[in-house]
Write a protein that holds these residues in place. Sequence first.
Motif, PDB file in Angstrom:
ATOM      1  N   GLY A 119      49.442  17.293  41.237  1.00 16.00           N
ATOM      2  CA  GLY A 119      48.709  18.841  42.138  1.00 16.00           C
ATOM      3  C   GLY A 119      47.990  19.325  41.641  1.00 16.00           C
ATOM      4  N   TYR A 120      47.443  20.926  42.148  1.00 14.88           N
ATOM      5  CA  TYR A 120      46.611  21.538  41.512  1.00 14.88           C
ATOM      6  C   TYR A 120      46.977  22.326  40.089  1.00 14.88           C
ATOM      7  CZ  TYR A 120      45.018  22.764  45.882  1.00 14.88           C
ATOM      8  OH  TYR A 120      44.159  22.458  46.929  1.00 14.88           O
ATOM      9  N   GLN A 121      45.297  21.718  39.236  1.00 14.10           N
ATOM     10  CA  GLN A 121      45.208  22.372  38.204  1.00 14.10           C
ATOM     11  C   GLN A 121      44.600  23.139  37.660  1.00 14.10           C
ATOM     12  OE1 GLN A 121      44.193  18.412  35.397  1.00 14.10           O
ATOM     13  NE2 GLN A 121      44.555  17.642  37.174  1.00 14.10           N
ATOM     14  N   ALA A 122      44.720  24.109  36.418  1.00 11.54           N
ATOM     15  CA  ALA A 122      45.288  25.399  36.906  1.00 11.54           C
ATOM     16  C   ALA A 122      43.547  25.383  35.682  1.00 11.54           C
ATOM     17  CB  ALA A 122      45.900  26.048  35.594  1.00 11.54           C
ATOM     18  N   VAL A 123      42.907  26.680  36.093  1.00 13.74           N
ATOM     19  CA  VAL A 123      41.136  26.675  35.507  1.00 13.74           C
ATOM     20  C   VAL A 123      41.601  28.475  34.341  1.00 13.74           C
ATOM     21  CG1 VAL A 123      38.989  27.744  36.250  1.00 13.74           C
ATOM     22  CG2 VAL A 123      40.065  26.150  37.374  1.00 13.74           C
ATOM     23  N   THR A 124      41.519  28.386  33.540  1.00 10.06           N
ATOM     24  CA  THR A 124      41.983  29.261  32.619  1.00 10.06           C
ATOM     25  C   THR A 124      40.301  29.618  31.967  1.00 10.06           C
ATOM     26  OG1 THR A 124      43.996  28.647  32.018  1.00 10.06           O
ATOM     27  CG2 THR A 124      43.109  30.298  30.870  1.00 10.06           C
ATOM     28  N   ILE A 125      40.052  31.150  32.506  1.00  6.48           N
ATOM     29  CA  ILE A 125      38.979  31.866  31.592  1.00  6.48           C
ATOM     30  C   ILE A 125      39.287  32.711  30.595  1.00  6.48           C
ATOM     31  CG2 ILE A 125      36.018  32.604  32.191  1.00  6.48           C
ATOM     32  CD1 ILE A 125      36.795  31.214  34.394  1.00  6.48           C
ATOM     33  N   SER A 126      38.461  33.027  29.647  1.00  7.03           N
ATOM     34  CA  SER A 126      38.694  34.275  28.485  1.00  7.03           C
ATOM     35  C   SER A 126      37.211  34.880  27.780  1.00  7.03           C
ATOM     36  CB  SER A 126      40.323  33.223  27.501  1.00  7.03           C
ATOM     37  OG  SER A 126      41.221  32.326  27.810  1.00  7.03           O
ATOM     38  N   GLY A 127      38.063  35.720  28.082  1.00 12.75           N
ATOM     39  CA  GLY A 127      36.789  36.881  27.327  1.00 12.75           C
ATOM     40  C   GLY A 127      35.536  37.556  28.715  1.00 12.75           C
ATOM     41  N   VAL A 128      35.502  36.988  29.272  1.00 12.14           N
ATOM     42  CA  VAL A 128      34.196  36.724  30.095  1.00 12.14           C
ATOM     43  C   VAL A 128      35.057  36.905  31.571  1.00 12.14           C
ATOM     44  CG1 VAL A 128      32.367  35.292  29.090  1.00 12.14           C
ATOM     45  CG2 VAL A 128      33.396  34.395  31.168  1.00 12.14           C
ATOM     46  N   PRO A 129      34.384  37.868  32.644  1.00 13.19           N
ATOM     47  CA  PRO A 129      34.798  37.819  33.725  1.00 13.19           C
ATOM     48  C   PRO A 129      34.956  37.534  34.534  1.00 13.19           C
ATOM     49  CG  PRO A 129      33.852  40.329  32.964  1.00 13.19           C
ATOM     50  CD  PRO A 129      32.797  38.333  32.138  1.00 13.19           C
ATOM     51  N   PRO A 130      36.214  36.373  34.813  1.00 13.15           N
ATOM     52  CA  PRO A 130      36.011  35.269  35.996  1.00 13.15           C
ATOM     53  C   PRO A 130      35.415  35.817  36.910  1.00 13.15           C
ATOM     54  CG  PRO A 130      38.206  35.761  35.094  1.00 13.15           C
ATOM     55  CD  PRO A 130      37.494  36.990  34.875  1.00 13.15           C
ATOM     56  N   ALA A 131      35.098  36.721  38.153  1.00 15.05           N
ATOM     57  CA  ALA A 131      34.506  36.471  39.214  1.00 15.05           C
ATOM     58  C   ALA A 131      33.141  36.654  38.585  1.00 15.05           C
ATOM     59  CB  ALA A 131      34.785  37.688  40.183  1.00 15.05           C
ATOM     60  N   THR A 132      32.190  35.882  37.727  1.00 15.00           N
ATOM     61  CA  THR A 132      31.201  35.813  37.261  1.00 15.00           C
ATOM     62  C   THR A 132      29.910  34.226  38.086  1.00 15.00           C
ATOM     63  OG1 THR A 132      31.557  35.585  35.156  1.00 15.00           O
ATOM     64  CG2 THR A 132      31.606  37.615  36.111  1.00 15.00           C
ATOM     65  N   HIS A 133      29.003  34.663  37.872  1.00 12.85           N
ATOM     66  CA  HIS A 133      28.020  33.525  37.784  1.00 12.85           C
ATOM     67  C   HIS A 133      28.147  32.614  36.498  1.00 12.85           C
ATOM     68  CE1 HIS A 133      24.354  31.088  37.407  1.00 12.85           C
ATOM     69  NE2 HIS A 133      24.958  30.799  38.327  1.00 12.85           N
ATOM     70  N   LYS A 187      40.378  29.185  39.597  1.00 13.33           N
ATOM     71  CA  LYS A 187      41.384  29.585  39.292  1.00 13.33           C
ATOM     72  C   LYS A 187      42.124  28.163  39.671  1.00 13.33           C
ATOM     73  CE  LYS A 187      41.840  33.932  41.658  1.00 13.33           C
ATOM     74  NZ  LYS A 187      43.021  34.708  42.783  1.00 13.33           N
ATOM     75  N   MET A 188      41.842  27.207  40.490  1.00 10.05           N
ATOM     76  CA  MET A 188      42.368  25.613  39.909  1.00 10.05           C
ATOM     77  C   MET A 188      41.370  24.752  40.734  1.00 10.05           C
ATOM     78  SD  MET A 188      45.716  26.984  43.446  1.00 10.05           S
ATOM     79  CE  MET A 188      44.881  27.778  44.493  1.00 10.05           C
ATOM     80  N   VAL A 189      42.276  23.460  40.526  1.00  6.64           N
ATOM     81  CA  VAL A 189      41.257  22.206  40.788  1.00  6.64           C
ATOM     82  C   VAL A 189      42.112  21.081  41.358  1.00  6.64           C
ATOM     83  CG1 VAL A 189      39.367  20.822  40.146  1.00  6.64           C
ATOM     84  CG2 VAL A 189      39.126  23.136  39.037  1.00  6.64           C
ATOM     85  N   GLY A 190      41.961  20.463  42.226  1.00  8.52           N
ATOM     86  CA  GLY A 190      42.473  19.705  42.750  1.00  8.52           C
ATOM     87  C   GLY A 190      42.374  18.197  42.305  1.00  8.52           C
ATOM     88  N   SER A 191      44.336  17.996  41.759  1.00 13.39           N
ATOM     89  CA  SER A 191      42.859  16.233  40.908  1.00 13.39           C
ATOM     90  C   SER A 191      42.645  15.168  41.953  1.00 13.39           C
ATOM     91  CB  SER A 191      45.104  15.542  40.224  1.00 13.39           C
ATOM     92  OG  SER A 191      45.569  16.859  39.966  1.00 13.39           O
ATOM     93  N   ALA A 192      41.322  14.620  41.304  1.00 13.02           N
ATOM     94  CA  ALA A 192      41.059  13.586  42.550  1.00 13.02           C
ATOM     95  C   ALA A 192      41.369  12.781  41.421  1.00 13.02           C
ATOM     96  CB  ALA A 192      39.845  14.193  42.334  1.00 13.02           C
ATOM     97  N   VAL A 206      39.736  27.886  44.274  1.00 13.88           N
ATOM     98  CA  VAL A 206      39.621  26.346  44.274  1.00 13.88           C
ATOM     99  C   VAL A 206      38.265  25.891  44.161  1.00 13.88           C
ATOM    100  CG1 VAL A 206      40.264  24.302  45.276  1.00 13.88           C
ATOM    101  CG2 VAL A 206      42.086  26.320  46.201  1.00 13.88           C
ATOM    102  N   VAL A 207      37.918  25.293  43.088  1.00 14.07           N
ATOM    103  CA  VAL A 207      36.961  24.463  43.003  1.00 14.07           C
ATOM    104  C   VAL A 207      36.749  23.369  43.355  1.00 14.07           C
ATOM    105  CG1 VAL A 207      35.246  23.770  40.767  1.00 14.07           C
ATOM    106  CG2 VAL A 207      37.179  25.800  40.574  1.00 14.07           C
ATOM    107  N   GLU A 208      35.901  21.977  44.080  1.00 13.52           N
ATOM    108  CA  GLU A 208      35.790  21.289  44.636  1.00 13.52           C
ATOM    109  C   GLU A 208      33.904  21.248  44.101  1.00 13.52           C
ATOM    110  OE1 GLU A 208      35.943  21.922  49.019  1.00 13.52           O
ATOM    111  OE2 GLU A 208      38.583  22.086  48.614  1.00 13.52           O
ATOM    112  N   THR A 209      33.812  20.260  44.626  1.00 13.90           N
ATOM    113  CA  THR A 209      32.878  19.667  44.544  1.00 13.90           C
ATOM    114  C   THR A 209      31.619  19.694  45.329  1.00 13.90           C
ATOM    115  OG1 THR A 209      33.307  16.860  45.131  1.00 13.90           O
ATOM    116  CG2 THR A 209      32.695  17.654  42.278  1.00 13.90           C
TER     117      THR A 209
END
Length: 467
Positions: A226-240, A404-409, A56-59
């Motif tokens: 609800g939560y919004q989906a984070v989609t990452i393609s081309g690079v490993p998601p678990a990276t800086h 993976k996901m972000v809450g809708s603020a 979950v992504v948060e500020t």
Amino acid sequence: MRWQTLLLVKVVAVAAVAGWGLPLGSALGQQQQQQQQQQQQNLSGVAGIAVDARGVVETRIVPDPTGQLMRQQIQAARQSLPREVASFSKLRKVSLTRLEKAIIEKNGVVTDEMRYLAGLLRVRYVFLYPESGDIVLAGPAEGWVTTPAGRILGLTTGRPVVQLQDLVVALRLFPPGKKGTELISCSIDPTPEGLAAMQRFLRSIGSQATPAQTQFIVDGLRTSLGYQAVTISGVPPATHFAQVMVEADYRMKLIGIGLERPPVKLVSFVDRVNPSQVARNALFRWFFTPDYQCVRVSEDKLAMELVGDGVKLVGEDELVSSGGQRQGAARMNPASQAFVVSFTKRYPELAERSPVFAELRNLIDLVVAAAFLQKADYYGKAHWKMEFFGSEKAFPVETYSAPKMVGSAVAAIWKGNRLMTPIGGGVHIEPAEALTEENLLPDEKGHVAALRSETQLKLPQGRWWWD
């Protein structure tokens, strides 16, 4: 006296705006204005994002109102860094082949000097020296400091330092002897289920609403989306690397919908938009892309320069059905078009003041440079197999929590007489596009070739960078 206004509902973590008509009664109260102003002030101090173990992504906000924490960090950095690496250099050079060898000789131990590429602030040039087997990156550099928020910035410029972990990700996308990655992207989008639920909620409100219902509407929109989906393609998601893309996308959207005050003069989308020009089911999406005319190559192909500021914001409009499905719209909204043009024009200034946008530019530089290494066969000509940097087991970079996901603020302001909600967007990078014949720039005056020739490679054993 009753009069109609617009409740503009701004959904954070999405890149564009959809409009739904909803007549409202009465005026915005003073208390609601104060709440809105306070929320904007809080978000304008955002330092970055954090991703928890669930993805979950948060500020992330790190208070330093007097700047005392930062001054202490700078003082500590000045005392600990060697003078040679701390001093500003207009053109510091880093040999990738020698750096890899130096880390191997240290049994994989990476010093801060290696981790931050001797303070390189941006990759401006790539040089090949076949006779010595060196592939060299060059650009401005200086000593670095870790900010209270955890960013690594130049001591005097405040620009983010290019990090080895990001460089390694870029190199792995275009490795020796294998096909390169065609597309690198990230996107933050509401789910079809969330959009459909939001449509149902809006219909349940009916055709009339009052300012007293503002919080009810905000809460209902947040819950239904609800939560919004984070989609990452081309690079490993678990990276800086991936986290920087997501944060840049996220922060751009906050600026666009007025929830983060930009550090430069930039009119947000919500301040530009005319509600009468927004269809009831319209969606606006904004994407970062590279400025692909960014590569100048010497005639002998032994030197390359990255030119310009490298990043553009582009937009596209969509329509959403009652079931939450989306399709392209025929015309782009004027306010959306004006916002992306203005954002692109102001990008260099934004990058100077807001580090994440400079970091995104650095990532684009790195992947374009890596694509060039592969296409020009620098690996083969330097006899560099990149076996250590190319191995996740030997040199791990996938050490972060994957977004993976972000809450809708949701926040609310009043303007006109329609309800509007933002959604969609991302980052879209096709590195090879910068290397097509129509996008390559000639080295007409021989400047790039001359810089390569002037660079001396008489280095002592174990040395991998120099000014």
